[in-house]
Design a protein around this motif. Structure first.
Motif, PDB file in Angstrom:
ATOM      1  N   LEU A 115      -4.027 -12.868  -4.670  1.00 53.05           N
ATOM      2  CA  LEU A 115      -3.424 -11.867  -5.547  1.00 53.05           C
ATOM      3  C   LEU A 115      -1.920 -12.078  -5.617  1.00 53.05           C
ATOM      4  N   GLN A 116      -1.388 -11.931  -6.796  1.00 54.60           N
ATOM      5  CA  GLN A 116       0.058 -12.059  -6.996  1.00 54.60           C
ATOM      6  C   GLN A 116       0.654 -10.687  -7.303  1.00 54.60           C
ATOM      7  N   LEU A 117       1.644 -10.289  -6.505  1.00 54.06           N
ATOM      8  CA  LEU A 117       2.377  -9.044  -6.730  1.00 54.06           C
ATOM      9  C   LEU A 117       3.702  -9.411  -7.390  1.00 54.06           C
ATOM     10  N   GLY A 118       3.992  -8.796  -8.528  1.00 57.37           N
ATOM     11  CA  GLY A 118       5.131  -9.250  -9.318  1.00 57.37           C
ATOM     12  C   GLY A 118       6.261  -8.268  -9.459  1.00 57.37           C
ATOM     13  N   SER A 119       6.450  -7.378  -8.477  1.00 60.80           N
ATOM     14  CA  SER A 119       7.541  -6.410  -8.603  1.00 60.80           C
ATOM     15  C   SER A 119       7.965  -5.943  -7.222  1.00 60.80           C
ATOM     16  N   PRO A 120       9.140  -5.304  -7.110  1.00 65.11           N
ATOM     17  CA  PRO A 120       9.513  -4.697  -5.831  1.00 65.11           C
ATOM     18  C   PRO A 120       8.461  -3.672  -5.416  1.00 65.11           C
ATOM     19  N   ILE A 121       8.294  -3.502  -4.108  1.00 61.57           N
ATOM     20  CA  ILE A 121       7.325  -2.535  -3.590  1.00 61.57           C
ATOM     21  C   ILE A 121       8.114  -1.342  -3.060  1.00 61.57           C
ATOM     22  N   TYR A 122       8.092  -0.247  -3.834  1.00 65.09           N
ATOM     23  CA  TYR A 122       8.843   0.953  -3.498  1.00 65.09           C
ATOM     24  C   TYR A 122       7.889   2.127  -3.322  1.00 65.09           C
ATOM     25  N   PHE A 123       8.472   3.252  -2.910  1.00 65.60           N
ATOM     26  CA  PHE A 123       7.684   4.468  -2.742  1.00 65.60           C
ATOM     27  C   PHE A 123       7.012   4.874  -4.047  1.00 65.60           C
ATOM     28  N   VAL A 124       7.631   4.507  -5.181  1.00 63.56           N
ATOM     29  CA  VAL A 124       7.084   4.900  -6.479  1.00 63.56           C
ATOM     30  C   VAL A 124       5.762   4.210  -6.762  1.00 63.56           C
ATOM     31  N   ASN A 125       5.645   2.942  -6.355  1.00 60.36           N
ATOM     32  CA  ASN A 125       4.439   2.191  -6.702  1.00 60.36           C
ATOM     33  C   ASN A 125       3.583   1.794  -5.513  1.00 60.36           C
ATOM     34  N   ALA A 126       3.984   2.204  -4.311  1.00 63.43           N
ATOM     35  CA  ALA A 126       3.248   1.778  -3.116  1.00 63.43           C
ATOM     36  C   ALA A 126       1.799   2.261  -3.149  1.00 63.43           C
ATOM     37  N   GLY A 127       1.600   3.527  -3.506  1.00 60.21           N
ATOM     38  CA  GLY A 127       0.239   4.060  -3.565  1.00 60.21           C
ATOM     39  C   GLY A 127      -0.609   3.350  -4.605  1.00 60.21           C
ATOM     40  N   GLY A 183       6.760   0.809   1.173  1.00 62.36           N
ATOM     41  CA  GLY A 183       6.087  -0.439   0.875  1.00 62.36           C
ATOM     42  C   GLY A 183       5.542  -1.107   2.124  1.00 62.36           C
ATOM     43  N   VAL A 184       6.323  -1.083   3.197  1.00 58.63           N
ATOM     44  CA  VAL A 184       5.841  -1.644   4.471  1.00 58.63           C
ATOM     45  C   VAL A 184       4.635  -0.855   4.964  1.00 58.63           C
ATOM     46  N   GLY A 185       4.710   0.486   4.829  1.00 58.18           N
ATOM     47  CA  GLY A 185       3.576   1.313   5.229  1.00 58.18           C
ATOM     48  C   GLY A 185       2.334   1.002   4.413  1.00 58.18           C
ATOM     49  N   MET A 186       2.508   0.709   3.121  1.00 58.38           N
ATOM     50  CA  MET A 186       1.370   0.358   2.271  1.00 58.38           C
ATOM     51  C   MET A 186       0.712  -0.927   2.752  1.00 58.38           C
ATOM     52  N   LEU A 187       1.527  -1.948   3.084  1.00 61.06           N
ATOM     53  CA  LEU A 187       0.975  -3.215   3.578  1.00 61.06           C
ATOM     54  C   LEU A 187       0.218  -3.005   4.887  1.00 61.06           C
ATOM     55  N   LEU A 188       0.746  -2.110   5.737  1.00 57.96           N
ATOM     56  CA  LEU A 188       0.074  -1.813   7.003  1.00 57.96           C
ATOM     57  C   LEU A 188      -1.274  -1.135   6.757  1.00 57.96           C
ATOM     58  N   GLU A 189      -1.314  -0.193   5.820  1.00 57.53           N
ATOM     59  CA  GLU A 189      -2.571   0.493   5.501  1.00 57.53           C
ATOM     60  C   GLU A 189      -3.596  -0.471   4.931  1.00 57.53           C
ATOM     61  N   VAL A 190      -3.163  -1.358   4.044  1.00 58.91           N
ATOM     62  CA  VAL A 190      -4.071  -2.351   3.477  1.00 58.91           C
ATOM     63  C   VAL A 190      -4.592  -3.273   4.567  1.00 58.91           C
ATOM     64  N   HIS A 191      -3.708  -3.665   5.478  1.00 56.80           N
ATOM     65  CA  HIS A 191      -4.116  -4.546   6.578  1.00 56.80           C
ATOM     66  C   HIS A 191      -5.194  -3.891   7.431  1.00 56.80           C
ATOM     67  N   LYS A 192      -4.996  -2.623   7.778  1.00 53.71           N
ATOM     68  CA  LYS A 192      -5.978  -1.925   8.604  1.00 53.71           C
ATOM     69  C   LYS A 192      -7.302  -1.746   7.870  1.00 53.71           C
ATOM     70  N   SER A 193      -7.224  -1.411   6.582  1.00 51.88           N
ATOM     71  CA  SER A 193      -8.437  -1.217   5.795  1.00 51.88           C
ATOM     72  C   SER A 193      -9.257  -2.498   5.705  1.00 51.88           C
ATOM     73  N   LEU A 194      -8.576  -3.622   5.458  1.00 53.04           N
ATOM     74  CA  LEU A 194      -9.296  -4.895   5.340  1.00 53.04           C
ATOM     75  C   LEU A 194      -9.772  -5.395   6.697  1.00 53.04           C
ATOM     76  N   GLU A 195      -9.001  -5.096   7.732  1.00 51.01           N
ATOM     77  CA  GLU A 195      -9.399  -5.529   9.073  1.00 51.01           C
ATOM     78  C   GLU A 195     -10.722  -4.882   9.478  1.00 51.01           C
ATOM     79  N   ARG A 196     -10.907  -3.610   9.055  1.00 54.17           N
ATOM     80  CA  ARG A 196     -12.166  -2.944   9.360  1.00 54.17           C
ATOM     81  C   ARG A 196     -13.347  -3.603   8.641  1.00 54.17           C
ATOM     82  N   ARG A 197     -13.065  -4.279   7.535  1.00 56.42           N
ATOM     83  CA  ARG A 197     -14.123  -4.976   6.795  1.00 56.42           C
ATOM     84  C   ARG A 197     -14.297  -6.411   7.271  1.00 56.42           C
ATOM     85  N   GLY A 198     -13.486  -6.829   8.237  1.00 57.56           N
ATOM     86  CA  GLY A 198     -13.574  -8.205   8.711  1.00 57.56           C
ATOM     87  C   GLY A 198     -12.855  -9.190   7.810  1.00 57.56           C
ATOM     88  N   ILE A 199     -11.862  -8.710   7.033  1.00 49.64           N
ATOM     89  CA  ILE A 199     -11.109  -9.558   6.108  1.00 49.64           C
ATOM     90  C   ILE A 199      -9.698  -9.742   6.645  1.00 49.64           C
TER      91      ILE A 199
END
Length: 658
Positions: free
Chosen positions: A533-545, A586-602
């Protein structure tokens, strides 16, 4: 957990050897780079306020030369004047005389449009051009009054007082508005805040100028029909109602003369298009209309036979008006509002014109220096009986085509206007108002860019909507309403781009090491078990969710697709090359995604993070404590190769256990 981390380290090392050969050095992402806080702040400020880095190279110069270079930057005449000679002056002389012939009728016409004494228009073409020649950076810009700003000032100030009720206060508010315009423009230039003007998009300006041109043309029906009374409102309904209501004032003599003038002016414009070398015919045509109309009105005593004239124009240079500036609290709000709105509009037009003409000559102008120059000339103008001036397109285009070489053409124009003020001003008293209306109508026709409207509709429907909001808002409501609504819609669009950034799935192009969007390139192939996946913008509180939900949706879709073909999703690679910055959310979003995928074995891998991003991710502990440095790669190809190798090792390990 420790065993899993150890496996990750070993897989990363094996992948590096596989990529570069045993004993080779792997290309690593630099995660140790650090910048002191002061350096980061200065770098961000420099990029924001000094994107053109105007003082580059000054550091190596001696103090005296550095001071001289800085002075030349703020006072450009010190740079070009020492190299100026007769070879350039003959071109500037021709250009200056040509634009002076245009400045006289335009100055009188636009002053009438603003309901000001006509002589104010001539005053405004004398002092400001002299100052622009000293502080301006454009070789092509010709300074003068403009129709849109004139009408905007009039419509704003008339909410407080009209020219008929109290002409003295009305004029004082114009001077005061010019003073605040100058302060505002100078402040923007000094503090390098030209980015504020960028909120006026091209679509907004196109629609606003088109709508303004439309209502200005309709308002000229007063002059074309010889009417004495007219509405002070600018919307099309009020204007047409006023034309019909005062139909008993229509004068057929003015109408016939106006048609003749319109045909002459339009013919001269047509001739310029057919034979560009005869541009000067179109340039002096308005002046010829004024002269011919004045002679005709004098001979037939037009004022007594249905052809109203300008009236007395007193001889003499600009009187000082600094004592007429009014700062009384009950009038301040109107003056400041008029000054700021017209100032932004004048900056947008002047800088856009200067840049477009400079591009043709492969030259560059500094927008912030232009703001300072505009600001200084408007402040000085408010002290010398002038109202707002900028770089109008029509006059600047004539200056350009006449072969100007430097801002000296503005000085020549100013000298010509000075001679008119000293000796010839009273001769223009017989100028018919219908002649001025004809000049304005022909000048405004070119601002209604129907082709540009069609182009916007074809290329970008949202830009077309922004343009039409400005156009229709000006035509049916007020100039401020149209401009504000269009700018508001532009800002909403910009916020939507920030809050809902684009993400895309990447696939490999056969026969290359390139990865591209699979929607744009359907032939791009996805790698089984790996989602890129390619992310093409700054990761801010506005778009993190939004980004969190979007990434997880991509993962769900890929898992559903993999089940159909028997491939489980095991790796998600995030290409961060387009992410210019990340905040705490944005850092918190990456952490949440990491935990969510880790639970799926990804497992997540990151590629090509920028310096600003790696600093935040390392300092927050995300890379070292959560993700692991071994899962940060330089390129998508490196990440896929490592993931493939890890998959192969995992399968081999499973087969050995079986």
């Amino acid at each position: 957990m420790g065993t899993e981390a150890g496996d990750h380290h070993r897989l990363r090392a094996l992948s590096a050897r596989h990529l570069h050969g045993v004993g080779g050095a792997a290309a690593e992402v630099n995660l140790s780079a650090r910048r002191p806080f002061a350096e980061k702040v200065w770098s961000d400020l420099a990029e924001t306020l000094f994107p053109d880095d105007p003082f580059r190279g000054f550091g190596a110069l001696p103090p005296a030369k550095r001071a001289l270079g800085t002075l030349k930057y703020f006072v450009p005449v010190l740079d070009w004047a020492p190299r100026y000679g007769l070879a350039k002056f003959k071109y500037d002389l021709l250009a200056g005389v040509t634009i002076a012939s245009l400045a006289i009728p335009q100055g009188i016409s636009y002053a009438r449009l603003a309901n000001l004494p006509p002589i104010i228009g001539l005053y405004s073409s004398f002092v400001p051009p002299l100052l622009y020649a000293v502080f301006g950076s454009s070789n092509n810009l010709a300074v003068g009054t403009v129709a849109a700003a004139s009408l905007l000032l009039a419509s704003t100030i008339e909410t407080e007082v009209t020219a008929e009720e109290n002409p003295e206060l009305y004029l004082q508010l114009f001077y005061t508005a010019a003073f605040f315009t100058g302060l505002f423009q100078t402040a923007l230039g000094v503090f390098r805040l030209g980015l504020i003007v960028d909120f006026l998009s091209r679509s907004t300006i196109t629609g606003f100028m088109g709508g303004t041109a439309m209502i200005i043309i309709l308002q000229q029906l007063k002059g074309l029909l010889g009417m004495r009374h007219f509405t002070t409102k600018t919307d099309i309904i009020s204007v047409l109602h006023s034309v019909y209501h005062y139909r008993h004032e229509w004068k057929w003599q003015s109408a016939v003369l106006g048609i003749c003038f319109l045909l002459f002016l339009l013919s001269s414009k047509h001739l310029r298009k057919k034979l560009p070398k005869l541009f000067w015919v179109s340039a002096i045509a308005p002046f010829m209309v004024v002269v011919i109309g004045g002679v005709f009105a004098f001979l037939v005593k037009g004022d007594e036979h249905g052809i109203p004239i300008v009236g007395n124009l007193k001889k003499g240079l600009n009187p000082l008006s600094i004592s007429q500036l009014t700062f009384q609290s009950r009038h301040m709000k109107t003056a400041v509002k008029a000054g700021l709105l017209s100032g932004i509009l004048a900056l947008a037009e002047g800088i856009a014109v200067g840049r477009s003409l400079a591009m043709v000559k492969n030259e560059q102008i500094d927008g912030n220096k232009e703001m300072i120059a505009f600001g200084i000339m408007n402040i000085a103008g408010s002290f010398t009986s002038c109202y707002l001036t900028t770089g109008p397109f029509s006059k600047s285009a004539v200056n350009f085509h006449a072969g100007c070489k430097t801002p000296m053409s503005n000085v020549v124009m100013s000298v010509c206007i000075m001679l008119v003020l000293l000796f010839l001003a009273p001769l223009f008293k017989y100028t018919p108002l219908v002649a001025l209306s004809s000049i304005i109508v022909v000048a405004m026709i070119g601002l209604i860019k129907v082709k540009e409207f069609c182009h916007l509709y074809k290329v970008d429907k949202f830009d077309f909507c922004i343009c039409m909001v400005a156009f229709l808002g000006v035509v049916f409501f007020t100039m401020v309403t149209g401009l504000s609504a269009s700018v508001g819609l532009s800002v909403v669009r910009a916020l939507l781009y920030v809050a809902r950034p684009t993400t895309c799935k990447l696939g490999s192009i056969a026969g290359s090491e390139t990865f591209r969007d699979v929607k744009q390139y359907p032939q791009a192939k996805s790698v089984p078990g790996i989602l890129v996946l390619q992310l093409g913008s700054p990761i801010y509180f506005v778009n993190a969710g939004y980004l969190r939900e979007r990434i997880l949706r991509w993962v769900d879709d890929e898992e559903d697709l993999g089940k159909g073909i028997g491939h489980d999703l095991q790796y998600v690679i995030l290409d961060l090359g387009g992410v210019t910055s990340v905040d705490n959310s944005g850092v918190g979003m990456l952490l949440e995604v990491h935990k969510s995928l880790e639970r799926r074995g990804i497992t997540i891998a990151l590629t090509n993070p920028r310096l600003e991003v790696t600093e935040k991710l390392v300092q927050s502990g995300y890379i070292r404590d959560v993700l692991g440095e071994e899962w940060v790669f330089l390129t998508v190809k490196d990440a896929i190769t490592a993931c493939r190798y890890a998959l192969q090792m995992s399968r081999s390990k499973g087969e050995d256990e079986v």
